[in-house]
Design an enzyme around this catalytic site. Structure first.
Site, PDB file in Angstrom:
ATOM      1  N   CYS A 265      30.279   9.318  28.072  1.00 41.39           N
ATOM      2  CA  CYS A 265      31.339  10.232  28.527  1.00 41.39           C
ATOM      3  C   CYS A 265      31.843   9.894  29.931  1.00 41.39           C
ATOM      4  O   CYS A 265      33.039   9.741  30.157  1.00 41.39           O
ATOM      5  CB  CYS A 265      30.872  11.689  28.437  1.00 41.39           C
ATOM      6  SG  CYS A 265      29.624  12.194  29.646  1.00 41.39           S
ATOM      7  N   HIS A 314      28.558  16.755  30.724  1.00 41.64           N
ATOM      8  CA  HIS A 314      29.618  16.164  29.896  1.00 41.64           C
ATOM      9  C   HIS A 314      30.968  16.289  30.585  1.00 41.64           C
ATOM     10  O   HIS A 314      31.308  17.325  31.156  1.00 41.64           O
ATOM     11  CB  HIS A 314      29.690  16.836  28.527  1.00 41.64           C
ATOM     12  CG  HIS A 314      30.584  16.091  27.581  1.00 41.64           C
ATOM     13  ND1 HIS A 314      30.219  14.897  26.986  1.00 41.64           N
ATOM     14  CD2 HIS A 314      31.839  16.335  27.147  1.00 41.64           C
ATOM     15  CE1 HIS A 314      31.202  14.450  26.229  1.00 41.64           C
ATOM     16  NE2 HIS A 314      32.200  15.311  26.310  1.00 41.64           N
ATOM     17  N   HIS A 326      37.855  12.329  25.054  1.00 42.38           N
ATOM     18  CA  HIS A 326      36.518  12.041  25.588  1.00 42.38           C
ATOM     19  C   HIS A 326      35.713  11.173  24.629  1.00 42.38           C
ATOM     20  O   HIS A 326      36.121  10.898  23.496  1.00 42.38           O
ATOM     21  CB  HIS A 326      35.769  13.356  25.859  1.00 42.38           C
ATOM     22  CG  HIS A 326      35.398  14.117  24.611  1.00 42.38           C
ATOM     23  ND1 HIS A 326      34.237  14.851  24.511  1.00 42.38           N
ATOM     24  CD2 HIS A 326      36.033  14.266  23.409  1.00 42.38           C
ATOM     25  CE1 HIS A 326      34.177  15.411  23.309  1.00 42.38           C
ATOM     26  NE2 HIS A 326      35.251  15.084  22.631  1.00 42.38           N
TER      27      HIS A 326
END
Length: 352
Positions: A265, A314, A326
């Protein structure tokens, strides 16, 4: 006359033990029979457990990324210090050689007591000139000795600094190895769970994942034009970073990866901004301090960093229309996804 003996009867104690053992065996068999159906979790139970393991793996991944970044920084710093020490040692050697040359010259001139030299001198004026030279050399020697002492102290300090950094590097490498094992352990446990599913159940989970991806992509499309451009339009460096990330849609998630063919991420977000000529930190937690924080989703702009979960493990890029671009987790690819289906709460955005 034949004798008739009664058959020997088992003792009451032995009968009791046998009866108890038999009852226990029956009970265990019954428990096993009752437990058998629940030993194999359902497809949904497996998915829930796997998703949890993937989330824990991502948490460990960001810590792994942080340790790796620290290791690389320490290696660069140690290399710089070691180069400085090497150059300093050469300078120290040159200073020592210079001092030695001056000492040799003074010895060759005759290290005799000045008063005796004056007494024996046939030409006092010539002696006084030489004495002036000797005084000058003595001053140079004092200065050279001071420089040598300063350089020795400087080198000792730099060597101590290098030793501390090497110690820190060793601890960081240990931490890096531990985090890598933790990530791999979580992923292995998730795969073990997935392996308990039948081929049909695996196919159903895969189809479920693909449907979710297609649904998010449809929501991210500009409904008025049907193009692959999100409703929002990025501008400036945030827009350039978002455009770069768009070009990596479909690239697989791989923990610790920073592109250009695979990402985790924070690897995706740091890579995307690098393509826009902007350097941001490697980990999601560090990226959270890379710019101005934005707490209202209505104020977000395309390309802003968006963070999820309380520990900020995240991060993605805001895509407009309530969507995020993402790299979700292991087993997925870079894609659009609704902010409401991220598995954790939206914390804030950051405008770099």
């Amino acid at each position: 006359m034949a004798s008739h003996r009664r058959p020997k009867q088992p003792s009451r104690t032995r009968v009791t033990v046998l009866t108890t053992a038999a009852a226990a065996a029956v009970a265990l068999s019954a428990q096993a029979a009752n437990a058998a159906p629940s030993e194999k979790p359902s497809k949904d139970e497996v998915k829930a457990k796997v998703d949890k393991l993937y989330e824990e793996a991502e948490q460990a991944t960001e810590k792994y990324n942080g340790a790796k970044e620290k290791q690389e920084k320490l290696q660069r710093e140690i290399s710089t210090v070691q180069d400085n020490v090497a150059r300093g040692q050469e300078e120290l050697n040159d200073l020592r050689d210079g001092l030695g040359s001056m000492a040799s010259a003074q010895y060759r001139s005759g290290g005799i007591d000045p008063s005796l030299q004056l007494f024996l001198s046939a030409d006092p004026d010539d002696y006084l000139d030489k004495a002036s030279t000797l005084d000058q050399l003595s001053g140079q020697q004092v200065e050279a000795l001071k420089k040598i002492q300063d350089k020795q102290r400087d080198l000792a300090q730099q060597r101590a600094e290098a030793a501390e950094k090497l110690k820190d590097l060793s601890a960081t490498r240990t931490e890096l190895g531990n985090k890598k094992k933790e990530v791999q352990g979580k992923l292995a446990s998730a795969q073990k769970l997935l392996n308990t599913l039948t081929a049909a159940e695996k196919a159903a989970l895969e189809e479920q994942e693909q449907r979710a991806t297609r649904s998010s992509e449809r929501q991210a499309l500009n409904t008025s034009t049907g193009s692959s451009t999100p409703v929002g339009h990025g501008s400036g460096r945030a827009g350039a970073a978002f455009a770069a990330a768009q070009g990596r849609i479909g690239s697989p998630y791989v923990y610790g990866a920073t592109g250009p063919s695979s990402f985790d991420c924070s690897g995706l977000t740091s890579w995307a901004y690098a393509q826009a000529g902007v350097g941001i930190p490697r980990t999601s937690q560090a990226q959270a301090n890379a710019g101005q924080r934005i707490y209202s989703t209505s104020d977000l702009q395309v390309g802003d960093l968006v963070f999820f979960f309380g520990d900020l493990h995240h991060v993605g890029l805001y895509a407009g229309n309530g969507q995020v671009l993402h790299a979700p987790r292991t087993g997925t690819v870079v894609r659009y996804e609704s902010m409401g289906t991220m598995g954790g709460p939206f914390m804030f955005g950051v405008r770099v």
